[in-house]
Design an enzyme around this catalytic site. Structure first.
Site, mmCIF file in Angstrom:
data_model
loop_
_atom_site.group_PDB
_atom_site.id
_atom_site.type_symbol
_atom_site.label_atom_id
_atom_site.label_comp_id
_atom_site.label_asym_id
_atom_site.label_seq_id
_atom_site.Cartn_x
_atom_site.Cartn_y
_atom_site.Cartn_z
ATOM 1 N N ASN A 126 -11.716 16.627 -0.490
ATOM 2 C CA ASN A 126 -12.521 15.439 -0.781
ATOM 3 C C ASN A 126 -14.001 15.785 -0.662
ATOM 4 O OD1 ASN A 126 -13.045 12.554 -1.118
ATOM 5 N ND2 ASN A 126 -13.610 12.561 1.041
ATOM 6 N N THR A 127 -14.822 15.063 -1.417
ATOM 7 C CA THR A 127 -16.263 15.222 -1.242
ATOM 8 C C THR A 127 -16.844 13.904 -0.755
ATOM 9 O OG1 THR A 127 -18.352 15.747 -2.291
ATOM 10 C CG2 THR A 127 -16.645 14.865 -3.744
ATOM 11 N N HIS A 128 -17.720 14.000 0.266
ATOM 12 C CA HIS A 128 -18.263 12.805 0.915
ATOM 13 C C HIS A 128 -19.794 12.906 0.951
ATOM 14 C CE1 HIS A 128 -18.470 9.398 3.587
ATOM 15 N NE2 HIS A 128 -19.300 10.083 4.356
ATOM 16 N N ASP A 147 -12.206 10.399 6.300
ATOM 17 C CA ASP A 147 -13.200 11.481 6.215
ATOM 18 C C ASP A 147 -13.232 12.339 7.487
ATOM 19 O OD1 ASP A 147 -13.961 10.556 3.658
ATOM 20 O OD2 ASP A 147 -15.322 9.094 4.550
ATOM 21 N N ARG A 168 0.839 -1.204 0.000
ATOM 22 C CA ARG A 168 0.000 0.000 0.000
ATOM 23 C C ARG A 168 0.881 1.265 0.000
ATOM 24 N NH1 ARG A 168 -5.844 0.272 -0.278
ATOM 25 N NH2 ARG A 168 -6.165 2.456 0.177
ATOM 26 N N ASP A 171 -7.178 14.552 5.640
ATOM 27 C CA ASP A 171 -6.088 14.333 6.595
ATOM 28 C C ASP A 171 -5.825 12.831 6.698
ATOM 29 O OD1 ASP A 171 -8.070 13.300 8.202
ATOM 30 O OD2 ASP A 171 -7.888 14.795 9.788
ATOM 31 N N GLY A 186 -7.040 10.581 8.580
ATOM 32 C CA GLY A 186 -8.139 9.715 9.023
ATOM 33 C C GLY A 186 -9.078 9.408 7.866
ATOM 34 N N ILE A 194 -8.141 5.516 0.406
ATOM 35 C CA ILE A 194 -7.570 6.368 1.448
ATOM 36 C C ILE A 194 -6.106 6.608 1.083
ATOM 37 C CG2 ILE A 194 -7.069 6.549 3.921
ATOM 38 C CD1 ILE A 194 -10.054 6.375 3.294
HETATM 39 C C1 GRF Z 1 -20.063 10.916 -4.779
HETATM 40 O O1 GRF Z 1 -21.309 10.901 -4.122
HETATM 41 C C2 GRF Z 1 -18.929 10.893 -3.792
HETATM 42 O O2 GRF Z 1 -19.146 11.638 -2.650
HETATM 43 C C3 GRF Z 1 -18.889 9.430 -3.468
HETATM 44 O O3 GRF Z 1 -19.067 8.793 -4.700
HETATM 45 C C4 GRF Z 1 -19.827 9.633 -5.552
HETATM 46 C C5 GRF Z 1 -19.005 9.856 -6.783
HETATM 47 O O4 GRF Z 1 -19.801 10.253 -7.849
HETATM 48 N N1 GRF Z 1 -17.703 9.057 -2.761
HETATM 49 P P1 GRF Z 1 -19.181 10.622 -9.269
HETATM 50 O O5 GRF Z 1 -18.172 9.536 -9.628
HETATM 51 O O6 GRF Z 1 -18.557 11.971 -9.158
HETATM 52 O O7 GRF Z 1 -20.355 10.617 -10.194
#
Ligand code: GRF
Length: 214
Positions: A118-120, A156, A76, A152, A154, A103
């Site tokens: 990042n988007t969660h 999310d 990894r 970071d 961790g 990660i």
């Molecule tokens: C998003 O909802 C993201 O937060 C999650 O996976 C989805 C990705 O969507 N981890 P896309 O590949 O941008 O359509």
């Protein structure tokens, strides 16, 4: 966490993807609409797997792509170092993890800590990890949403930049969160485009857990 404001205009973005890439597409469309006003441009797209729509979107946009698969490396750590190296080759001001389902490790964070967003698909700190939508539903949450945050070490856990709220509907239990995830993604795409643009145009600092966009 260090918080170097993007120094160049437009800021250089490397976007990391693992799936359909609709968040990537939203960034590309916003940039396309008014490149000068947006303040950032995508210089490359990276992925942890081949054959995904996210990479096709990048190729259609004429962008260079790279793929780092964990299984191609002995450990990894080696994978993480290779991902960091491949990303660094494009000299990004910001790295955007947009549906990137891995990660990142020490080497990546040493280079891009404080510069990786990042988007969660949940309202952190609730429901971190790979199943944020499903977990919120299983818990019986009445509202959920999305969080754009700095990465970071961790899962999310990094400083939160912005969040969007989405209500859970009764029907969401019937399809195990498929429609809910789509509604979250609509909010998520707008939020990500807004946040990345503001970080790039205005600069920012990270004070402990607080992100200040100047
Ligand atoms: C998003 O909802 C993201 O937060 C999650 O996976 C989805 C990705 O969507 N981890 P896309 O590949 O941008 O359509």
């Amino acid at each position: 966490m260090a918080s170097p404001p993007p120094a160049r205009t437009p800021a250089r973005l490397v976007v990391l993807v693992s799936g359909s890439g609709t968040n990537l597409q939203a960034l590309l469309d916003a940039i396309d609409e008014n490149p000068a006003a947006y303040g950032a441009r995508v210089v490359a797209v990276g992925a942890d797997r081949n054959g995904i729509a996210g990479l096709e979107r990048a190729e259609r946009a004429g962008l260079p792509t790279f793929v780092c698969r964990v299984k191609d490396f002995g450990s990894r750590e080696e994978w993480d170092a290779a991902l960091a190296e491949a990303t660094a080759a494009y000299e990004p001001d910001l790295v955007v993890s947009a549906g990137f389902m891995k990660i990142v490790g020490k080497e990546f964070l040493a280079r891009f800590g404080g510069r990786c967003v990042n988007t969660h698909p949940a309202l952190l700190p609730s429901f971190p990890g790979a199943h944020g939508v499903r977990d919120a539903l299983a818990y019986g949450a009445r509202v959920t949403g999305c969080t754009v945050h700095f990465v970071d070490d961790g899962v999310d856990t990094g400083p939160i930049i912005a969040q969007g709220v989405v209500e859970v509907r009764e029907q969401d239990y019937e399809d195990h969160g498929v429609a809910l995830h789509e509604r979250i993604k609509e909010v998520e795409r707008r939020l990500l485009v807004d946040v990345v643009g503001r970080l790039a145009r205005n600069g920012y600092r990270i004070e402990g857990r607080k992100v200040v966009i100047q």
